[in-house]
Motif scaffolding. Structure first.
Motif, PDB file in Angstrom:
ATOM      1  N   HIS A   1       0.809  -1.222   0.000  1.00 18.57           N
ATOM      2  CA  HIS A   1       0.000   0.000   0.000  1.00 18.57           C
ATOM      3  C   HIS A   1       0.845   1.276   0.000  1.00 18.57           C
ATOM      4  O   HIS A   1       0.313   2.359   0.252  1.00 18.57           O
ATOM      5  CB  HIS A   1      -0.920   0.012   1.226  1.00 18.57           C
ATOM      6  CG  HIS A   1      -1.864  -1.157   1.270  1.00 18.57           C
ATOM      7  ND1 HIS A   1      -2.951  -1.267   0.436  1.00 18.57           N
ATOM      8  CD2 HIS A   1      -1.847  -2.281   2.037  1.00 18.57           C
ATOM      9  CE1 HIS A   1      -3.590  -2.400   0.690  1.00 18.57           C
ATOM     10  NE2 HIS A   1      -2.942  -3.037   1.656  1.00 18.57           N
ATOM     11  N   GLY A   2       2.156   1.147  -0.270  1.00 17.72           N
ATOM     12  CA  GLY A   2       3.029   2.316  -0.314  1.00 17.72           C
ATOM     13  C   GLY A   2       2.815   3.125  -1.574  1.00 17.72           C
ATOM     14  O   GLY A   2       1.891   2.874  -2.367  1.00 17.72           O
ATOM     15  N   ARG A   3       3.724   4.070  -1.784  1.00 16.80           N
ATOM     16  CA  ARG A   3       3.561   4.972  -2.929  1.00 16.80           C
ATOM     17  C   ARG A   3       3.959   4.335  -4.244  1.00 16.80           C
ATOM     18  O   ARG A   3       3.824   4.946  -5.306  1.00 16.80           O
ATOM     19  CB  ARG A   3       4.378   6.240  -2.710  1.00 16.80           C
ATOM     20  CG  ARG A   3       5.873   6.006  -2.507  1.00 16.80           C
ATOM     21  CD  ARG A   3       6.592   7.318  -2.332  1.00 16.80           C
ATOM     22  NE  ARG A   3       8.031   7.122  -2.177  1.00 16.80           N
ATOM     23  CZ  ARG A   3       8.909   8.115  -2.168  1.00 16.80           C
ATOM     24  NH1 ARG A   3       8.483   9.354  -2.308  1.00 16.80           N
ATOM     25  NH2 ARG A   3      10.190   7.880  -2.015  1.00 16.80           N
ATOM     26  N   GLY A   4       4.473   3.104  -4.202  1.00 15.86           N
ATOM     27  CA  GLY A   4       4.812   2.425  -5.439  1.00 15.86           C
ATOM     28  C   GLY A   4       6.203   2.758  -5.928  1.00 15.86           C
ATOM     29  O   GLY A   4       6.986   3.445  -5.268  1.00 15.86           O
ATOM     30  N   ILE A   5       6.505   2.285  -7.126  1.00 14.01           N
ATOM     31  CA  ILE A   5       7.838   2.456  -7.694  1.00 14.01           C
ATOM     32  C   ILE A   5       7.999   3.803  -8.366  1.00 14.01           C
ATOM     33  O   ILE A   5       9.031   4.461  -8.239  1.00 14.01           O
ATOM     34  CB  ILE A   5       8.119   1.319  -8.703  1.00 14.01           C
ATOM     35  CG1 ILE A   5       8.226  -0.016  -7.959  1.00 14.01           C
ATOM     36  CG2 ILE A   5       9.400   1.585  -9.490  1.00 14.01           C
ATOM     37  CD1 ILE A   5       8.352  -1.216  -8.865  1.00 14.01           C
TER      38      ILE A   5
END
Length: 624
Positions: free
Chosen positions: A613-617
């Protein structure tokens, strides 16, 4: 490099030793040889009194004097005594390999011994071995004492016959100095000898070549723990000091108390703290190395950009191998600085590797990827095809390098990361490339499936094993708290059936905690069971399976915590009349038990949540 460090052949040394041995009485000098090696000054002194010539005689078959032998044996007290007794010319005597005693001192790093010798004979730093090595080069490749290397670096001059900073061995000098992590010393040296900054061969800059293979010497490549990160942020590091130029002060400062030394170890307060907490000094040294490495790259690029043969020179100075190494290892600082000075480097095509953007994608270097994404022209290279008709999405479909996969805990989350990379690159690539086939007739998704079959199976096994272990704990908790709900502390009223402690606040804590523990353990049990019955397709590892595992672990952690609270409340109810202070140790032990379970698991749990659920790559970083 190997050629520069080539020692004379054994046959050559053996021939010289054999010639010397014809008139050499080794049995006569053996007692002196052994006494010096053992540090027995009384025996050695008696020998010198009986035979004053032995002080400077060659006493071994390799042509070593007593001073050589003392230096080899690290007998520093004897070295200092011998230096006082010997003439300055005698200190420069070489053995059959061409080494003076200072060469051997340099391999051990005794600063006091080196200063005593150099103070008496300043030409010692210029004497070279048969292979062309100065004591400075010996120190760089042998000792780990930065203070010793710094001392020799600035007491060695560029005079003949050594010419260490301009002669044939200068490139090896800066190469080994950089490889040793002495970036602040290198930075000072190239300000004294600017030619060192622009030394390059067909593989590019010697210094940049080494730096591009040392990711841990830069901030982005160094992994710090939570406490170390805090120390790293606040600990002061000073680089803005001029390189030592007053050689006389360097030679006459036997204890290293110069202003350079003070600057090196920071303020008095920080020095006192470092003496108490060793980790602070370790982190401070690391920060100094990082800051020096970045400053060194900036200085090198600055010098290269002002070269007369501008375009031709800097293209060879920052070669393809340097760019490839920096990209593969994820050294953002090198790429960022090089692109700021030479923006055209973004167009470099590296044979068998591709463009920088493609190398970053193949090696899963997120920070480099985001840095390049800030440059619109870089996105053009995403559309490029290689010789095998592979699109950039094909490159992202290949299995990531072990070094990157190994940094992620759990094969299921390694699979998730691979999927995230593939999906992110697929978004940037042209829609027509989604179904494009390479020379093997495979689309990107076909290639991804083939490359990740093994990882998929390992991820499925990891998920099921983890779920089975957690289900066992959940079942145990559910069984215990379910039973506790019917056998409450103090028992029930025999007539009405109500719990005796029903109106007690502590009993309500027990009841609520017991109920929450039951509900949360049952919920976690269902979550883990749903993982066991999942279909385990590739895309399920992106969100579905990680979410179920996160929910299952969350409810399991909550169930363990509430179970301990319920147990503590029950214990307090039973013992509080006889032991009034029982609540304190019970609360402490309950908290300790929860902490011992949660703390080791918390980093992995947070990594799972951030990965899912983080900000992604994709989050571009500004280059300018």
């Amino acid at each position: 490099m190997a050629e520069a460090l080539r020692m004379p052949s054994f046959a050559d040394i053996q021939a010289a030793a054999a010639d010397f041995a014809r008139g050499f009485d080794y049995n006569y000098y053996r007692p002196l040889h052994i006494a010096v090696l053992k540090g027995d000054w009384e025996t050695a002194e008696k020998f010198f009194n009986d035979d004053p010539g032995a002080l400077t005689s060659k006493i071994t078959t390799l042509g070593m004097t007593p001073l050589h032998v003392a230096a080899v044996g690290s007998q520093w007290k004897i070295v200092e005594k011998l230096v006082q007794l010997m003439s300055s010319e005698a200190l420069a005597v070489q053995d059959f390999v061409g080494c003076t005693a200072l060469h051997y001192v340099a391999t051990s790093g005794s600063l006091n011994a080196a200063k005593a010798m150099v103070t008496k004979n300043r030409s010692l730093t210029q004497i070279i071995t048969l292979a062309g090595h100065t004591p400075l080069l010996f120190a760089i490749t042998s000792t780990r004492s930065k203070q010793f290397v710094r001392y020799l670096a600035f007491t060695t001059t560029d005079d003949a016959p050594a010419c260490p900073f301009s002669g044939p061995s200068a490139n090896y000098l800066v190469t080994f100095l950089t490889a040793g992590g002495y970036h602040d010393i290198t930075l000072d040296l190239i300000q004294l000898y600017p030619n060192l900054a622009t030394m390059a061969d067909e593989d590019g800059s010697y210094i940049l070549n080494v730096l591009s293979q040392l990711p841990s010497d830069f901030p982005t490549g160094s992994k710090l723990g939570f406490l170390e990160s805090i120390i790293y942020h606040f600990v002061p590091v000073e680089l803005d000091h001029p390189p030592p130029s007053n050689r006389k002060e360097d030679l006459e400062d036997p204890h290293g108390t110069s202003s350079d030394h003070q600057c090196y170890f920071g303020s008095l307060i920080w020095k006192a703290i470092e003496n108490l907490v060793t980790r602070i000094k370790i982190v401070r040294d690391r920060k100094l190395r990082h800051k020096s490495a970045v400053r060194l790259v900036e200085y090198l690029c600055s010098k290269a950009s002002t070269n007369d043969n501008d375009s031709q020179f800097w293209q060879s100075f920052v070669s393809g191998s340097i760019l490839s190494n920096a990209t593969s290892f994820g050294i953002v600082e090198i790429l960022s600085i090089c692109l700021q000075f030479f923006p055209d480097l973004i167009w470099n095509y590296i044979p068998n590797e591709g463009y920088i953007m493609q190398i970053a994608i193949k090696n899963r270097q997120e920070k480099v990827f985001n840095l390049l994404c800030d440059m619109p022209i870089s996105r053009t290279f995403v559309l490029a095809l290689d010789d095998s008709l592979n699109t950039t999405t094909h490159l992202a479909a290949r299995l990531g390098p072990p070094s990157q996969l190994g940094s992620i805990s759990g094969t299921a989350f390694q699979m998730q990361r691979e999927l995230q990379w593939f999906k992110e690159v697929e978004k940037l690539d042209h829609p027509l490339h989604k179904h494009a086939k390479n020379k093997d007739g495979k689309t990107p998704w076909d290639l991804f499936r083939d490359e990740h079959k093994g990882l998929l199976e390992e991820g499925e096994k990891w998920m099921k094993d983890t779920s089975n272990c957690c289900m066992l704990v959940s079942t145990l908790i559910a069984t215990v708290v379910f039973s506790a709900g019917f056998t409450v502390p103090g028992g029930n009223d025999q007539e009405k059936g109500y719990p005796i402690f029903l109106n007690d606040n502590i009993f309500m804590v027990f009841a609520v905690s017991d109920a929450l523990a039951l509900f949360s353990s049952i919920t976690s049990l269902f979550m883990f069971f749903s993982i066991l019955t999942a279909r385990y397709a590739e895309e399920d590892f992106l969100k579905t399976l990680p979410n179920r595992l996160i929910l299952g672990l969350t409810f399991l952690f909550f169930a363990i915590a509430t179970t301990m609270i319920a147990f503590g409340a029950a214990l307090c109810l039973m013992l509080r009349e006889g032991v009034k202070w029982v609540a304190i140790p019970v609360a402490f032990l309950a908290f300790l038990s929860i902490a011992l379970f949660a703390v080791p698991q918390l980093p992995l749990f947070l990594q799972m949540v951030a990965s899912t659920h983080g900000r992604g790559i994709y989050h571009p970083q500004r280059l300018w």
